[in-house]
Design an enzyme around this catalytic site. Structure first.
Site, mmCIF file in Angstrom:
data_model
loop_
_atom_site.group_PDB
_atom_site.id
_atom_site.type_symbol
_atom_site.label_atom_id
_atom_site.label_comp_id
_atom_site.label_asym_id
_atom_site.label_seq_id
_atom_site.Cartn_x
_atom_site.Cartn_y
_atom_site.Cartn_z
ATOM 1 N N GLU A 54 4.989 -8.257 -4.105
ATOM 2 C CA GLU A 54 6.447 -8.165 -4.266
ATOM 3 C C GLU A 54 6.953 -8.853 -5.531
ATOM 4 O OE1 GLU A 54 4.911 -8.933 -1.468
ATOM 5 O OE2 GLU A 54 5.650 -7.625 0.137
ATOM 6 N N PHE A 83 9.707 -13.314 14.197
ATOM 7 C CA PHE A 83 8.571 -12.935 13.371
ATOM 8 C C PHE A 83 9.050 -12.476 11.988
ATOM 9 C CE2 PHE A 83 5.570 -9.542 11.959
ATOM 10 C CZ PHE A 83 4.535 -10.414 11.637
ATOM 11 N N GLN A 84 8.465 -13.040 10.958
ATOM 12 C CA GLN A 84 8.808 -12.717 9.564
ATOM 13 C C GLN A 84 10.277 -12.933 9.246
ATOM 14 O OE1 GLN A 84 6.949 -8.911 8.499
ATOM 15 N NE2 GLN A 84 5.132 -10.103 7.942
ATOM 16 N N LYS A 113 17.145 -5.201 10.351
ATOM 17 C CA LYS A 113 16.522 -3.935 10.727
ATOM 18 C C LYS A 113 17.438 -3.060 11.581
ATOM 19 C CE LYS A 113 12.210 -1.924 12.296
ATOM 20 N NZ LYS A 113 10.846 -2.153 12.803
ATOM 21 N N MET A 129 -1.185 -22.778 -24.334
ATOM 22 C CA MET A 129 0.034 -23.551 -24.552
ATOM 23 C C MET A 129 -0.083 -24.949 -23.931
ATOM 24 S SD MET A 129 2.886 -23.577 -25.989
ATOM 25 C CE MET A 129 3.771 -22.072 -26.345
#
Ligand SMILES: Cc1cc2nc3c(=O)[nH]c(=O)nc-3n(C[C@H](O)[C@H](O)[C@H](O)COP(=O)(O)OP(=O)(O)OC[C@H]3O[C@@H](n4cnc5c(N)ncnc54)[C@H](O)[C@@H]3O)c2cc1C
Ligand SMILES: Cc1ncc(C[n+]2csc(CCOP(=O)(O)OP(=O)(O)O)c2C)c(N)n1
Lengths: 576, 163
Positions: A50, A112-113, A162, A480
């Site tokens: 993601e 959940f999640q 949802k 760097m």
């Protein structure tokens, strides 16, 4: 028309004219994915993480000026996207991020999640919404696009539980053409009185300079800026984010300023009597020590965001407005008053600048028998592509070398993470740019550490046949970091050696791409030509470069523009 | 310097946390913050008291204005204004102290709003300094509990901070 929430999301994106959605599915966005499947119309690009969805949407946005869009699931999907959202926020990139959320009755129950996406993203978005009722969905999405793309652009998150996308709950759909928010009305035109005051300063200035930034690119002010620069005959320097707004090859362009800016740009900043800052935010990488910043200058600052003005440096003439319109007004007023000798009055100033230029602060030596210098690799890239390139970058020395050695003649060609400095940005950003410009040459310049942070996107590139060219400046170090450790920690290279690097050629091949390795300076140009000749292939060029090279000039922390450290080979010679 | 800033905010879930988050993220001082809905149910009004030099307060105002939920903002300290804070103090009021406490309450034009055999709750409204003074005046050890609303304010004159 009656639609379910999932269908509304898709239809709203269509009505918004969205071409691509970058996303990754999961439980709480399955209704939306089903609607995507059934309705079609919006092209979905399946990334492999993601973070990359956000960076790809970001690269799409930076390379086009349009709003980037991504779609991720709740919980880990949203948290993975946060780095990408923060990256876009720091560089003011317009983006709408749709995140799934657990169903409304479960919110707050550690379902959940479930994560508090609105809470987690609040400090790194321009605004965010939680949609609790499907009847608010279309309008909220419209608002999100409006906020993301107007004023000072930025990412907007729309968190969608949802149940709001339930396929069985249909509501009437209309997509609002316009939204008005009584609490949000971005400024367009600048105050004419203020612009006049600025012009008065500009007319009197003996040592003026334009300091231009990402705002010129974001606000499509490049044409107006070029006209003003030409009309005034003033020198111009740019931040890392503004490169390309004026042509990198223009004689009035002094190169980038700031920590790794050119000697001439930084010295001119130190000596200037009138500084005209345009869409730039006086970042600490640019100002150096604030007490030493432009000690002789009256400062004009054009910015659409009032909070950018006098935040770090107190300015004398603040002008709040869109760059393009303010610069156009400025040009008109300047031309009304400037005499024909005006440009010639700057001869002394230009003579001074010519002196600074003679230092040749970016000079390096490429021994044909020794390792490839990273600077040489970038110059070769320019030679091969002739500036016809969208160049995405990761973060590190390679990014600075690209900024110094690849002159961009057009805005939106240079795509890099400046504000957050996010390693892993380059490859997914290149994906967004290549999709937006399917016929154009797109490359990603990277380092051996950065590239591994989103390496999984090689799969995305295969799936969509994206002919991106990766130019990996492989120095075997987090260059760097190693440079700072060399300079400030007596060469104690603590954890900056990227031991156990993969064989990048085989790695690319295992993802179905072409891999190449280049080790000798003499082979580089030919190899690059071969790579860019493969118009329909993704090519991964593993370019082994000098592991000890450092980026110069450099303004170390606590120093002013006039206290630059030049490359050791040069500094013996001069600094009068 | 101390500033008292009034903000009209969209009465949306999360608006308050945006303001609170702004102050903590940017390290601004916040002395007090009160918020409640207004006569217009879509708007809430927040009063916040902050301190900082001119540049910082200027940034605070700009950053507050930048929040999408901010409809309007007024720095009350820039003009004549009235500030009021409400306080309730629960004090031990044993037999021998009751008269003295009653007298102090009258002097400060406060009110006793709850009485038991051993305690009073005293209500007092006024400028924050007056509330401080009342607390300082109470006999040592008398205070059981203090609750203050934080200041709210309004500009003098006929102009209002309205839509
Ligand atoms: C390793 C590394 C090294 C770096 N070294 C340097 C360096 O040497 N030199 C350097 O310059 N940077 C350097 N940076 C980048 C630096 O951190 C900042 O990101 C950069 O300087 C900010 O650029 P900017 O001022 O143009 O602002 P941006 O972040 O591009 O901000 C744009 C400004 O324009 C305004 N704006 C936006 N749209 C409009 C509009 N339509 N009209 C008017 N105003 C608008 C915004 O409000 C904002 O104030 C480095 C970054 C990294 C990662
Ligand atoms: C996600 C992230 N982690 C850490 C850093 C700190 N950092 C900045 S540059 C750099 C090294 C980059 O190394 P490499 O990609 O090999 O590029 P090079 O500097 O060698 O060109 C690191 C670790 C960062 N910018 N981003």
């Amino acid at each position: 028309m009656e639609l379910s929430g999932g269908e509304i999301v898709v239809q709203a994106l269509l009505d918004e004219g969205v071409e691509y959605v970058f996303g990754y599915p999961g439980g709480s966005v399955l209704h939306i994915y089903d609607a995507l499947f059934n309705k079609g119309g919006v092209k979905h690009i399946l990334v492999r993480h993601e973070q990359a969805a956000a960076h790809a949407a970001d690269g799409y946005a930076r390379s086009t000026g349009k709003c980037g869009v991504c779609l991720v699931t709740s919980g880990p999907g949203a948290t993975n996207a946060v780095t990408g959202i923060a990256t876009a926020y720091m560089d003011s990139v317009p983006m709408v991020v749709l995140t799934g959320q657990v169903p409304t009755p479960f919110i707050g129950s550690d379902a959940f999640q479930e994560v508090d996406t609105v809470g987690i993203t609040r400090p790194c978005v321009k605004h965010n919404f939680l949609v609790k009722d499907v009847r608010d969905l279309a309008e909220t999405i419209r608002k999100a696009f409006y906020i993301a793309t107007t004023g000072r652009p930025g990412p907007v998150v729309v968190d969608i539980p949802k149940d709001v996308t339930d396929p069985n709950v249909k509501v009437p759909y209309t997509y609002p053409k316009d939204v008005k928010l009584r609490s949000y009305s971005p400024v367009e035109r600048g105050h004419l009185g203020q612009i006049r005051r600025a012009v008065d300063l500009m007319l009197e200035a003996k040592r003026p300079i334009f300091y231009t930034g990402g705002g010129v690119v974001l606000g499509e002010g490049s044409a107006e800026l070029r006209a003003l620069v030409q009309a005034t005959g003033f020198p111009v320097t740019s931040t890392l984010m503004g490169l390309g707004a004026v042509p990198g090859t223009d004689t009035q362009f002094l190169g980038m300023l700031g920590m790794h800016g050119t000697y001439e740009a930084n010295m001119a900043m130190h000596e200037t009597d009138v500084l005209i800052a345009v869409g730039a935010r006086f970042d600490d990488r640019v100002t150096g020590k604030i007490e030493h910043f432009c000690p002789h200058a009256k400062i004009v600052h054009i910015d659409v965001d009032p909070s950018s003005i006098s935040k770090n440096v107190k300015v004398d003439v603040p002008i709040v407005g869109q760059v393009a319109s303010v610069l156009a007004d400025m040009l008109r007023l300047y031309q009304e008053q400037a005499t024909s000798q005006r440009a010639s009055q700057l001869a002394d100033w230009w003579a001074k600048i010519a002196e600074w230029r003679r230092v040749e602060c970016l000079r390096y030596d490429q021994d044909p028998a020794a390792a490839i210098k990273p600077q040489f690799a970038v110059e070769t890239l320019y030679k091969v592509t002739q500036g016809e390139l969208y160049l995405a970058s990761d973060v590190g020395q390679h990014q600075m070398f690209a900024a110094q050695f690849y002159p961009f003649d057009e805005p939106r060609r240079w795509i890099n993470s400046g504000g957050l400095g996010t390693m892993g940005f380059g490859l997914p950003a290149a994906i967004g740019a290549q999709l937006a410009h399917p016929e154009a040459q797109v490359a990603c310049i990277s380092g051996d550490a950065s590239i591994l942070m989103c390496i999984q996107e090689l799969a995305t590139c295969l799936q969509y046949s994206l002919p991106i060219k990766v130019v990996l400046l492989n120095n075997g170090y987090m260059g760097m970091v190693r440079q700072w450790q060399e300079l400030f920690y007596e060469s104690r290279y603590s954890q900056s050696y990227v031991d156990a690097l993969p064989d990048f050629v085989k790695l690319a091949e295992s993802f179905g791409h072409v891999g190449m390795r280049v080790e000798r300076p003499g082979d580089l140009e030919g190899a690059m030509r071969d790579a860019f000749a493969m118009k329909d292939r993704f090519v991964f060029m593993d370019v082994l470069v000098d592991p000890t090279e450092n980026v110069y000039p450099m303004i170390v922390a606590g120093k002013g523009h006039h206290e630059m450290q030049l490359s050791p080979g040069l500094s013996d010679r001069e600094l009068s | 310097m101390r500033h008292i800033i009034a903000v009209l905010l969209e009465n949306e879930a999360g608006a308050l946390s945006r303001v609170a988050g702004l102050f903590s993220a940017r390290g601004y001082n916040i002395e007090s913050l009160t918020v409640a809905p207004t006569d217009d149910p879509t708007l809430s009004r927040m009063t916040l008291v902050t301190t900082g030099n001119d540049e910082i307060v200027e940034q605070i105002k700009k950053q507050l204005n930048k929040l999408i939920d901010t409809v309007k903002l007024l720095d009350l300290s820039e003009g004549p204004h009235i500030e009021r804070e409400m306080m309730m103090v629960k004090v031990r009021a044993e037999r021998e102290d009751r008269e003295e406490l009653k007298r102090l309450t009258d002097i400060f034009r406060a009110k006793i709003i709850d009485v038991t055999d051993t305690s009073y709750v005293i209500e007092l409204t006024g400028a924050s300094r007056k509330l401080d003074a009342f607390i300082d005046t109470l006999p040592g050890g008398a205070i059981i509990e203090v609750v203050r609303s934080g200041p709210t304010g309004i500009a003098r004159g006929e102009k209002g901070l309205v839509l």
